[in-house]
Scaffold this motif. Structure first.
Motif, short mmCIF file in Angstrom:
data_model
loop_
_atom_site.label_atom_id
_atom_site.label_comp_id
_atom_site.label_asym_id
_atom_site.label_seq_id
_atom_site.Cartn_x
_atom_site.Cartn_y
_atom_site.Cartn_z
N ARG A 1 76.55 -112.94 7.58
CA ARG A 1 77.33 -112.71 8.80
C ARG A 1 76.46 -112.14 9.92
O ARG A 1 76.98 -111.70 10.95
CB ARG A 1 78.51 -111.79 8.50
CG ARG A 1 78.13 -110.38 8.09
CD ARG A 1 79.36 -109.57 7.71
NE ARG A 1 79.01 -108.22 7.32
CZ ARG A 1 79.80 -107.43 6.60
NH1 ARG A 1 80.96 -107.89 6.17
NH2 ARG A 1 79.44 -106.20 6.31
N ASP B 1 70.63 -105.19 4.98
CA ASP B 1 71.30 -105.45 3.72
C ASP B 1 71.29 -106.97 3.45
O ASP B 1 71.92 -107.73 4.19
CB ASP B 1 72.74 -104.92 3.83
CG ASP B 1 73.56 -105.17 2.57
OD1 ASP B 1 73.01 -105.70 1.59
OD2 ASP B 1 74.76 -104.82 2.58
N ASN B 2 70.59 -107.39 2.42
CA ASN B 2 70.50 -108.82 2.12
C ASN B 2 71.88 -109.44 1.90
O ASN B 2 72.10 -110.60 2.21
CB ASN B 2 69.65 -109.06 0.88
CG ASN B 2 68.17 -108.87 1.17
OD1 ASN B 2 67.74 -108.98 2.31
ND2 ASN B 2 67.41 -108.58 0.14
N SER B 3 72.80 -108.66 1.36
CA SER B 3 74.14 -109.18 1.07
C SER B 3 74.93 -109.48 2.33
O SER B 3 75.96 -110.14 2.28
CB SER B 3 74.93 -108.17 0.23
OG SER B 3 74.33 -108.02 -1.02
N ALA B 4 74.49 -108.94 3.47
CA ALA B 4 75.25 -109.12 4.71
C ALA B 4 74.61 -110.13 5.65
O ALA B 4 75.11 -110.39 6.74
CB ALA B 4 75.39 -107.77 5.42
N MET C 1 75.25 -99.89 12.61
CA MET C 1 76.52 -100.33 12.02
C MET C 1 76.78 -101.81 12.28
O MET C 1 77.18 -102.54 11.38
CB MET C 1 77.68 -99.51 12.60
CG MET C 1 77.73 -98.06 12.16
SD MET C 1 77.65 -97.82 10.37
CE MET C 1 79.21 -98.52 9.87
N PRO D 1 78.63 -106.75 0.89
CA PRO D 1 77.84 -105.94 1.82
C PRO D 1 78.07 -104.44 1.62
O PRO D 1 79.19 -104.00 1.37
CB PRO D 1 78.34 -106.39 3.19
CG PRO D 1 78.84 -107.78 2.98
CD PRO D 1 79.43 -107.77 1.59
N VAL D 2 76.98 -103.68 1.71
CA VAL D 2 77.03 -102.25 1.44
C VAL D 2 77.96 -101.52 2.41
O VAL D 2 78.68 -100.60 2.04
CB VAL D 2 75.61 -101.66 1.50
CG1 VAL D 2 75.64 -100.15 1.32
CG2 VAL D 2 74.73 -102.29 0.42
N LYS D 3 77.96 -101.97 3.66
CA LYS D 3 78.81 -101.32 4.67
C LYS D 3 80.28 -101.47 4.28
O LYS D 3 81.06 -100.52 4.40
CB LYS D 3 78.55 -101.97 6.04
CG LYS D 3 79.30 -101.26 7.16
CD LYS D 3 78.87 -101.77 8.52
CE LYS D 3 79.60 -103.04 8.88
NZ LYS D 3 79.26 -103.50 10.24
N ASP D 4 80.66 -102.63 3.81
CA ASP D 4 82.05 -102.86 3.40
C ASP D 4 82.44 -101.92 2.26
O ASP D 4 83.56 -101.42 2.20
CB ASP D 4 82.25 -104.31 2.94
CG ASP D 4 81.99 -105.31 4.06
OD1 ASP D 4 81.62 -104.86 5.16
OD2 ASP D 4 82.14 -106.52 3.83
N ASP E 1 74.57 -104.38 10.07
CA ASP E 1 74.40 -104.18 8.63
C ASP E 1 72.98 -103.75 8.28
O ASP E 1 72.37 -104.28 7.35
CB ASP E 1 74.78 -105.45 7.86
CG ASP E 1 76.28 -105.63 7.73
OD1 ASP E 1 76.89 -104.87 6.98
OD2 ASP E 1 76.83 -106.53 8.40
N LEU F 1 71.00 -95.00 4.72
CA LEU F 1 72.21 -94.81 3.93
C LEU F 1 71.99 -93.65 2.97
O LEU F 1 71.04 -93.66 2.20
CB LEU F 1 72.54 -96.09 3.13
CG LEU F 1 73.66 -95.93 2.09
CD1 LEU F 1 75.01 -95.78 2.78
CD2 LEU F 1 73.70 -97.12 1.14
#
Lengths: 393, 289
Positions: free
Chosen positions: A226, A220-223, A190, B101-104, A193, A114
């Motif tokens: 899903r 990405d831990n936040s993703a 993509m 999420p970073v992608k979002d 994540d 990124l």
């Protein structure tokens, strides 16, 4: 979250990104069986740990016979591998990847990361494979090709052409191969994540194919919510046990080398508290953010984790209550002294929401070893002094 | 005067009726924020905290003429909520939610920019114009009206800095918590010129941290465009390499993004850099005399 090379290669395979064939094993016996299954005549025995620089540290070796596979597996499995990316004490090797030797013409580099400035993924490639990319960027930046890809349009033909020509690939079949390779890699990035994917080296074979000889992936831990398949690849043995335990209580903990335990709300203030202690001549023993929903239980748990560290000579609790209410923290401190043997001085600075109530609670509790700090500077100074004067538990 | 928001700003809340949204919207209303409604799908037509609830942002904007949205929806829905606000004509979205999420956020920010909507956050305390309008989760009582503008990546350091400035007797014009995620909305380089242009702001406090290079870019802009005194603190001077320190963005890789590098760049730009956040108030006193 990072995953192992063998797991990264499973993900590559799912997306049709070519890799040499390989098998993950956890014993010397299985290593030989795996080598037999792969067929040879040459194998690579690779230590599976979450750190780069494994080759230089002696964790990746070439075997030319089954006997050699056995000898090397014996040597590498169970060794403590120290590389420039591990902590000083190194990492224990518990898994091996036995891989087919590849027909290597030359080694390149390819990654997707990124770009925070452009706020979009960036494909990075270089003809200087097998080297530390930071060194290439430092010494020969002209040898790195960078191609930002706007996720709104995805990987287009021109991205592929920029990549192929940027790497000086003139053969048409090879151009097609590298473009397809990068296209699949970007799709993988993509759809899962990913935060970063690094292939170093990416090898070109004698027949003009490209193979991911290594694979490093971070997500990405936040993703992860899903991405259940990715989340299932988490290897807890690669992570710090105290950090994991802390995370179960909503605490964010990182162990450091110093003597003053810190318990703070908010990541920025936690780092600022460490900096202040350091500036005043003390050394922080940890980073600990109690988060926005701190209560008596989490604070008590925080004390327990901090006190596990034998080097700790004082604890500085620094809270600026916004969402976090200071009276809850005060109750947590009292709770902690009941269930844990808090045998070092505790310096407490509570400011913000419900700070006056908290001061009364702490005063009435009459806890030995408790020192009140008036503000950040005063609290840090008292913590440094208390640690310096601490005579032992 | 102030920047971004004031007592006349019409604000809606996305995620209005949820637990977090309700608690903080209530606090904002008590502070004086002009909250004119909220959005929760399938709860349109109801009244919550004395304000109308709408099913969509478009409907809310049409009915209330709101220009600002405070976003409290769960992390997985943040990107969607931001894009909805952008298309509905919201001018500023303040995203409080942590863990998007970073992608979002890449997609959402690009879409917001396309529609001319400013964003703050995610994962931030929000924005507050002292004694006028609070859009976020900060403890309102520490922000006394005054002459210092504040920009910070960290929530609790925003409170710490503002508290010290107020204790020295100066007070705050507007404080903006920009968040510490890898992708954020408004940053130093958009907000610093706003403070420069605001006649009430006499000095600026800038709080940064390790990771990324936003502070380095800010140093360049300060040198070229900012005439008002700036006091800065960079958190993470003692952070170990390669470890994430709470904020996903706060990670040092190699020599890039270190506190030392950022502090040196800011000092070279004429900024008063303090080594401890405990010295922010004193430094403001020094530069304002």
């Amino acid at each position: 979250m990072n995953i192992h090379e063998y797991q990264a290669k499973q993900v590559f395979a799912k997306y049709g990104v070519p890799t040499p064939k390989g098998i993950m094993v956890e014993s010397v016996k299985d290593a030989v069986v795996a080598a037999e299954t792969l067929g040879g005549p040459v194998w690579v025995v690779k230590a599976q740990i979450h750190a780069g620089g494994r080759g230089l540290g002696g964790g990746v070796k070439l075997a030319k016979s089954l006997e050699e596979v056995e000898t090397l597996a014996n040597e590498i499995l169970g060794m403590t591998l120290i590389t420039h990316q591990t902590a000083a004490e190194g990492k224990l090797v518990q898994k091996l990847y036995i891989e087919d030797g590849a027909d290597i013409k030359d080694e390149l580099y390819l990654s997707v990361v990124l770009d925070r400035k452009l706020e979009m993924p960036l494909i990075m490639a270089s003809t200087e494979g097998g080297m530390n990319i930071e060194d290439v960027a430092e010494n020969t930046p002209e040898k790195i090709v960078t191609i930002p890809v706007d996720p709104a349009i995805g990987f287009q033909g021109f991205h592929g052409r920029e990549l192929a020509f940027g790497l000086g690939i003139t053969d048409k079949a090879e151009q097609k191969n590298i473009i397809t390779f990068a296209q699949k890699l970007f799709k993988l990035y993509m759809e899962n994540d990913a935060e970063m994917i690094e292939i170093n080296p990416l090898v070109r074979t004698g027949s003009g194919e490209f193979l991911a000889l290594d694979g490093k992936m971070g997500f990405d831990n936040s993703a992860l919510g899903r991405q259940p398949e990715i989340a299932a690849m988490r290897d807890l043995t690669e992570e710090d046990a105290d950090e994991i335990e802390a995370s179960h209580y909503g605490l964010s903990y990182v162990a450091l080398d110093g003597e003053i335990g810190c318990m703070v709300n908010g990541a920025g203030l936690a780092m600022g508290t460490m900096d202040t202690i350091n500036h005043m001549g003390g050394t922080p023993a940890n980073f600990l953010d109690v988060g926005g929903s701190a209560n008596a239980e989490t604070v008590a748990k925080g004390f327990e984790i901090i006190l596990k560290n034998p080097k700790v000579k004082a604890i500085f609790v620094n809270i600026f209550g916004g969402i976090v209410r200071c009276d809850r923290i005060a109750n947590g401190i009292i709770e902690a002294t009941k269930i844990t043997d808090v045998n070092v001085p505790v310096i407490v600075r509570l400011d913000g929401t419900n700070a006056p109530e908290a001061a009364v609670i702490l005063k009435n509790a009459n806890i030995a070893n408790l020192i009140v700090g008036d503000d950040l500077g005063d609290g840090a100074a008292k913590a440094v002094k208390a640690a310096a004067e601490f005579k032992g538990k | 005067m102030s920047i971004l928001v004031n007592k006349d700003s019409k604000v809606i809340v996305q995620g209005f009726t949820g637990k977090e949204g309700t608690f903080h919207a209530e606090q904002c209303i008590a502070y004086g924020t002009n909250i004119v409604g909220g959005v929760t799908p399938n709860k349109g037509g109801q009244t919550h905290l004395g304000q109308p609830v709408f099913n969509t942002v478009a409907e809310a904007v049409k009915t209330t003429s709101a220009t600002v949205s405070m976003i409290f929806v769960p992390p997985a829905f943040v990107g969607d909520a931001v894009m909805e606000a952008a298309e509905a004509g919201i001018e500023l979205a303040v995203i409080i939610t942590e863990g998007a999420p970073v992608k979002d956020m890449q997609m959402a920010k690009a879409h917001a920019t396309k529609h001319g909507m400013m964003t703050i956050g995610p994962n931030c305390p929000g924005v507050i114009t002292a004694e006028e309008c609070k859009i976020g989760i900060m403890p309102g009582m520490i922000f006394k009206k005054g002459s210092v503008g504040l920009i910070s990546k960290s929530g609790t350091l925003t409170y710490e800095g503002a508290n010290q400035v107020c204790n020295e007797g100066y007070g705050i014009t507007t404080a903006v918590g920009i968040g510490g995620d890898p992708i954020i909305g408004l940053s130093y380089n958009q907000i610093l010129p706003m403070f420069e242009a605001d006649p009430e702001t006499k000095a600026i406090v800038m709080i940064g941290e390790i990771g990324g290079d936003l502070e380095i870019q800010a140093a360049k802009l300060i040198k070229e465009q900012i005439t008002k005194p700036v006091v800065a603190f960079i958190a993470g001077q003692t952070a170990p390499k390669g470890k994430t320190m709470g904020h996903a963005g706060a990670i040092v890789s190699g020599s890039a993004g270190t506190a030392k590098e950022k502090m040196e760049a800011l000092e070279a730009a004429g900024v008063t850099v303090v080594v401890s956040p405990a010295d922010i108030g004193k430094a403001i006193k020094k530069v304002l005399g």
